[in-house]
Design an enzyme around this catalytic site. Structure first.
Site, PDB file in Angstrom:
ATOM      1  N   ARG A   1      12.060 -14.536  78.072  1.00 24.93           N
ATOM      2  CA  ARG A   1      11.732 -14.716  79.278  1.00 24.93           C
ATOM      3  C   ARG A   1      11.717 -13.354  80.462  1.00 24.93           C
ATOM      4  O   ARG A   1      11.142 -13.360  81.724  1.00 24.93           O
ATOM      5  CB  ARG A   1      13.674 -15.118  80.309  1.00 24.93           C
ATOM      6  CG  ARG A   1      14.677 -13.098  79.711  1.00 24.93           C
ATOM      7  CD  ARG A   1      15.403 -13.504  80.259  1.00 24.93           C
ATOM      8  NE  ARG A   1      15.964 -14.215  79.903  1.00 24.93           N
ATOM      9  CZ  ARG A   1      17.731 -15.149  79.822  1.00 24.93           C
ATOM     10  NH1 ARG A   1      17.761 -15.177  81.308  1.00 24.93           N
ATOM     11  NH2 ARG A   1      17.996 -16.251  79.388  1.00 24.93           N
TER      12      ARG A   1
ATOM     13  N   LYS B   1      20.798 -17.293  60.515  1.00 28.68           N
ATOM     14  CA  LYS B   1      22.375 -16.639  60.464  1.00 28.68           C
ATOM     15  C   LYS B   1      22.631 -16.075  61.544  1.00 28.68           C
ATOM     16  O   LYS B   1      22.056 -15.515  62.352  1.00 28.68           O
ATOM     17  CB  LYS B   1      22.644 -16.552  58.897  1.00 28.68           C
ATOM     18  CG  LYS B   1      22.369 -14.882  59.044  1.00 28.68           C
ATOM     19  CD  LYS B   1      22.736 -14.291  57.831  1.00 28.68           C
ATOM     20  CE  LYS B   1      23.230 -12.840  57.780  1.00 28.68           C
ATOM     21  NZ  LYS B   1      23.995 -12.285  58.467  1.00 28.68           N
TER      22      LYS B   1
ATOM     23  N   HIS C   1      17.979 -14.088  54.970  1.00 28.13           N
ATOM     24  CA  HIS C   1      17.113 -13.394  53.952  1.00 28.13           C
ATOM     25  C   HIS C   1      17.093 -12.906  52.538  1.00 28.13           C
ATOM     26  O   HIS C   1      16.436 -12.266  51.317  1.00 28.13           O
ATOM     27  CB  HIS C   1      16.765 -11.693  54.860  1.00 28.13           C
ATOM     28  CG  HIS C   1      17.414 -10.894  54.665  1.00 28.13           C
ATOM     29  ND1 HIS C   1      18.685 -10.793  55.345  1.00 28.13           N
ATOM     30  CD2 HIS C   1      17.685  -9.707  54.396  1.00 28.13           C
ATOM     31  CE1 HIS C   1      19.596 -10.197  55.707  1.00 28.13           C
ATOM     32  NE2 HIS C   1      19.158  -9.124  54.796  1.00 28.13           N
TER      33      HIS C   1
ATOM     34  N   LYS D   1      14.955 -11.889  48.830  1.00 30.04           N
ATOM     35  CA  LYS D   1      14.323 -10.747  48.385  1.00 30.04           C
ATOM     36  C   LYS D   1      14.538 -11.092  46.843  1.00 30.04           C
ATOM     37  O   LYS D   1      14.516 -12.490  45.507  1.00 30.04           O
ATOM     38  CB  LYS D   1      16.120  -9.874  47.843  1.00 30.04           C
ATOM     39  CG  LYS D   1      16.524  -9.203  49.431  1.00 30.04           C
ATOM     40  CD  LYS D   1      17.352  -8.794  48.847  1.00 30.04           C
ATOM     41  CE  LYS D   1      18.108  -8.060  50.199  1.00 30.04           C
ATOM     42  NZ  LYS D   1      17.074  -7.059  50.373  1.00 30.04           N
TER      43      LYS D   1
ATOM     44  N   GLU E   1      26.926  -0.288  51.749  1.00 28.33           N
ATOM     45  CA  GLU E   1      26.353   0.601  52.513  1.00 28.33           C
ATOM     46  C   GLU E   1      27.029   1.527  53.380  1.00 28.33           C
ATOM     47  O   GLU E   1      28.222   1.822  53.272  1.00 28.33           O
ATOM     48  CB  GLU E   1      26.135  -0.710  54.124  1.00 28.33           C
ATOM     49  CG  GLU E   1      25.714  -2.308  53.681  1.00 28.33           C
ATOM     50  CD  GLU E   1      25.218  -3.249  54.787  1.00 28.33           C
ATOM     51  OE1 GLU E   1      24.444  -2.752  55.679  1.00 28.33           O
ATOM     52  OE2 GLU E   1      26.396  -3.499  55.013  1.00 28.33           O
TER      53      GLU E   1
ATOM     54  N   ASP F   1      29.623 -11.700  58.444  1.00 24.57           N
ATOM     55  CA  ASP F   1      28.187 -11.496  58.608  1.00 24.57           C
ATOM     56  C   ASP F   1      27.388 -10.992  56.920  1.00 24.57           C
ATOM     57  O   ASP F   1      26.232 -11.539  57.111  1.00 24.57           O
ATOM     58  CB  ASP F   1      28.507  -9.786  58.738  1.00 24.57           C
ATOM     59  CG  ASP F   1      27.545  -9.449  59.007  1.00 24.57           C
ATOM     60  OD1 ASP F   1      25.569  -9.506  59.435  1.00 24.57           O
ATOM     61  OD2 ASP F   1      26.990  -8.102  58.724  1.00 24.57           O
TER      62      ASP F   1
ATOM     63  N   HIS G   1      25.532 -14.317  51.854  1.00 23.91           N
ATOM     64  CA  HIS G   1      24.040 -12.934  51.291  1.00 23.91           C
ATOM     65  C   HIS G   1      25.291 -13.023  50.416  1.00 23.91           C
ATOM     66  O   HIS G   1      25.051 -13.679  49.010  1.00 23.91           O
ATOM     67  CB  HIS G   1      24.787 -11.817  51.358  1.00 23.91           C
ATOM     68  CG  HIS G   1      23.192 -11.475  53.094  1.00 23.91           C
ATOM     69  ND1 HIS G   1      22.805 -12.654  53.352  1.00 23.91           N
ATOM     70  CD2 HIS G   1      23.821 -10.682  53.809  1.00 23.91           C
ATOM     71  CE1 HIS G   1      21.796 -12.072  54.320  1.00 23.91           C
ATOM     72  NE2 HIS G   1      22.208 -11.024  55.045  1.00 23.91           N
TER      73      HIS G   1
ATOM     74  N   LYS H   1      31.031  -1.002  55.138  1.00 29.23           N
ATOM     75  CA  LYS H   1      30.323  -0.404  55.657  1.00 29.23           C
ATOM     76  C   LYS H   1      30.514   1.401  56.048  1.00 29.23           C
ATOM     77  O   LYS H   1      31.899   1.733  55.206  1.00 29.23           O
ATOM     78  CB  LYS H   1      29.882   0.189  57.513  1.00 29.23           C
ATOM     79  CG  LYS H   1      29.537  -1.949  58.139  1.00 29.23           C
ATOM     80  CD  LYS H   1      27.836  -1.814  57.696  1.00 29.23           C
ATOM     81  CE  LYS H   1      27.606  -2.986  58.536  1.00 29.23           C
ATOM     82  NZ  LYS H   1      26.182  -3.201  58.623  1.00 29.23           N
TER      83      LYS H   1
END
Length: 513
Positions: free
Chosen positions: A55, A162, A192, A196, A230, A249, A254, A344
Site C-alpha cells: 500500500r 506460519k 523455515h 535448515k 533462545e 510460535d 518447528h 526466550k
C-alpha cells in the site's frame, strides 16, 4: 527432492514472483536477502522478475532504491550486482481488498510476459498476517491471476507463512479457504525449520547410513529431547507475540516438525509425497494429553519484565517458556517420552535434538554406577551445526575405569546468515515445484490436535504460570525437577485408538503409492 534434471530445467523456466506486503519485515530480513543470494550464485531462473505489492506510495525507482537499502545491510553487499538484481524488479501499489489494484497487477504481469514473449510461471507470496489471506485469495481468483495459460505452461503457486491458524478449527478453516482457490499441489506452507540444513540432514543421517537405524526405537532408545533455547527476548514483537505465545510460535510447528523427522518411518523414496506422508503419519500418532497429563507434564512460565514490553498486556498470561512431554502411539516408539522445550531469554542458545539410549543390561561397566553409562546422539542446529555421538571406553591404565568419548561431525560455515540460507532453499524449491520441505494439510492438522488441549488447559489455568529471571537458567533448572519419564496415562483413550486407525490407514495408502 529436486533432481539434477529438474535443476537444469528450472534455469530455463520464466518465473515471476509477486510478494504481497513487500515492504514489511519479512521481505527486508529474509526474502530479499535470500533472493539476492540466489541471484549472485546464479540459481535464479534466467528469466526472473520480482513484483512488489504494497500500500505504500512508491514509484518503481523508489522501490528499487528501497530494496537496495535493505540489501546494503548485508556484510558482503556488492553495489554492481545489486543494480543488476534490481533491474528485474517492479512495483505495484495497492491494497489487499481493492479489485482495481489486482487488475493493475494483472496488467503488470502481462507486460512482463509480453516483453519475454512467453507465458511465465507465477508464484504469489503472502508475506502478510493470516487475517488478510481470504481477501487476497478471493481477489486473485476474481481477477484471473491464478489462471494458467495452458496445461503445458504457466503454472501458478502460492506461498503462505506460519502461523497456520490459531487452533485446529481455524487451521481447518484456513485450509478449506485455500482449497477453494488452489489445489494442494499449488500450496506451499512455509516452516523455515524444515529448510535448515541440519533438519534436512536428519533423514540422511538415519536412512543413508546403517549405523543407528536398527536401534532407533523403543527397544534401545530411552528418551528424546528437542530444545530451542533462545537468549533473545520478545523485544519489538510485543503485539504479535502476546497473542501467540511460545508454544504456538515454535512448538506447534518447528519442534513438532523436528519430532516428525526424528521418529518417522522410512519413506521408501525421496519423492516429496512419500516424505510428507511419513511426517504426517507419525504426527497423527501423537497422543493428545488429557487434563492429568497437562497438569503434570506441560509446564509454562514467563520471564520477569515481559509485561512491560510495548504491545504486551499488563496482566498478560502469555508464556515465554514451556516444556511439554509427548508420546507416540506407534509400535516403534510406544512408551518413549519425548520432551519439547523452548523459551526466550534463557541465558544461552541451544537448538538441538538429543536421543538418549538405554544402557546395556547387563552393562559391561563398573557395577556401582552402571546407570550413567548411556549413549547419546545429538543433532545440533545452533549455535553450531553438526552431529555428536557419545560412547564409552576404558581409560588407559591398570584399573577398569570408564571414560566418555565423543565423535563430533561439526560444520563450520562462517558465512552462514540466519534465515537467509533457509529461505534460499525454500524459495528455490518453490520455483522448482518440490514440496518436500513444506508442511501438508495433514501435518498442520495433526500438530494442532496435539497442541490444542494444552493451550485450552492453560487458558483454564490448569497449570499456573510460573515466573523466571531473564538471562538465567532458572526456568530450565525448575523444569528439570519434573519426572518426565512417567508413563502416559492417555494411551488407551479414544484419541489414541483413533491414532492407531490412522496408522493402519496411512500404511495401506503408502503401499498403494
Amino acid at each position: 527432492m529436486v533432481s539434477r534434471k529438474n535443476e537444469k530445467a528450472l534455469k530455463n523456466i520464466p518465473t515471476v514472483l509477486v510478494i504481497f506486503g513487500v515492504t514489511g519485515d519479512l521481505t527486508a530480513k529474509k526474502i530479499a536477502p535470500a533472493l539476492f543470494s540466489l541471484f549472485r550464485q546464479g540459481d535464479l531462473p534466467e528469466m526472473f522478475h520480482l513484483v512488489g505489492f504494497s500500500r505504500r506510495s512508491l514509484t518503481a525507482p523508489e522501490f528499487r532504491q528501497y530494496i537496495t537499502g535493505v540489501l546494503a545491510k548485508q556484510k558482503d553487499f556488492d553495489a554492481d550486482e545489486c543494480a543488476k538484481f534490481c533491474g528485474a524488479i517492479s512495483y505495484q501499489r495497492g491494497t489487499f481488498e481493492n479489485a482495481g489494484d489486482y487488475r493493475a497487477l494483472r496488467e503488470e504481469l502481462k507486460r512482463v510476459d509480453d516483453r519475454w514473449g512467453v507465458c511465465s510461471n507465477k508464484l504469489f507470496y503472502l508475506a502478510v498476517p493470516p487475517e488478510y489471506y481470504e481477501g487476497i485469495f478471493k481477489e486473485l481468483k476474481t481477477s484471473g491471476l491464478t489462471k494458467t495459460c495452458s496445461n503445458e505452461e504457466g503454472w501458478t503457486r502460492v506461498l503462505v507463512e506460519k502461523p497456520f491458524g490459531e487452533n485446529l478449527a481455524t487451521a481447518q478453516r484456513l485450509d478449506e479457504l485455500l482449497g477453494e482457490f488452489f489445489q494442494e499441489s499449488q500450496i506451499y506452507r512455509i516452516d523455515h525449520y524444515l529448510g535448515k540444513e541440519m533438519a534436512q540432514s536428519i533423514l540422511t543421517f538415519r536412512f543413508a547410513n546403517n549405523l543407528a537405524e536398527k536401534s532407533w526405537s523403543n527397544e534401545c532408545v530411552e528418551s528424546i529431547n528437542i530444545r530451542l533455547w533462545e537468549n533473545l527476548g520478545v523485544e519489538h514483537r510485543g503485539s504479535f507475540y502476546d497473542g501467540v505465545g511460545a508454544l504456538r510460535d515454535v512448538g506447534q510447528n518447528h519442534l513438532l516438525q523436528l519430532l516428525a523427522l526424528v521418529t518417522m518411518e522410512h519413506p521408501g523414496s525421496l519423492a516429496s509425497d512419500a516424505i510428507r506422508a511419513r511426517r504426517a503419519e507419525v504426527l497423527q500418532m501423537l497422543i493428545p494429553p488429557d487434563a492429568r497429563e497437562v497438569r503434570t507434564a506441560a509446564l509454562r512460565a514467563q520471564y520477569s519484565g515481559y509485561q512491560g514490553i510495548t504491545g504486551v498486556r499488563k496482566s498478560s498470561e502469555t508464556e515465554t517458556y514451556f516444556k511439554v512431554r509427548a508420546f507416540l502411539d506407534s509400535p516403534r516408539w510406544r512408551g518413549v517420552p519425548i520432551t519439547l522445550e523452548s523459551g526466550k531469554r534463557l541465558g544461552e542458545v541451544k537448538k538441538e535434538v538429543e536421543i538418549i539410549f538405554k544402557h546395556p543390561d547387563p552393562c559391561f561397566c563398573p557395577p556401582h554406577d552402571a546407570a550413567q553409562y548411556k549413549n547419546r546422539v545429538v543433532i545440533a542446529l545452533e549455535p553450531k551445526e553438526g552431529f555428536s555421538v557419545e560412547f564409552w571406553s576404558k581409560k588407559p591404565g591398570l584399573k577398569f575405569d570408564m571414560q566418555r568419548e565423543v565423535f563430533d561431525a561439526l560444520r563450520e560455515n562462517p558465512n552462514r546468515r540466519q534465515y537467509v540460507e533457509e529461505y534460499k532453499k525454500l524459495l528455490w524449491d518453490a520455483f522448482a515445484g518440490d514440496q518436500t520441505l513444506f508442511a501438508s494439510t495433514a501435518e498442520v492438522r495433526a500438530m494442532w490436535r496435539f497442541v490444542d488441549p494444552i493451550i485450552n488447559a492453560w487458558k483454564a489455568n490448569a497449570v499456573p504460570l510460573a515466573s523466571y529471571k531473564p538471562d538465567t537458567a532458572e526456568a530450565l533448572l525448575a523444569a528439570a525437577k519434573v519426572n518426565w519419564y512417567a508413563p502416559c496415562h492417555n494411551s488407551g483413550s479414544a484419541t489414541a485408538r483413533k491414532s492407531r486407525r490412522n496408522l493402519a490407514r496411512n500404511k495401506r495408502s503408502l503401499k498403494h503409492r
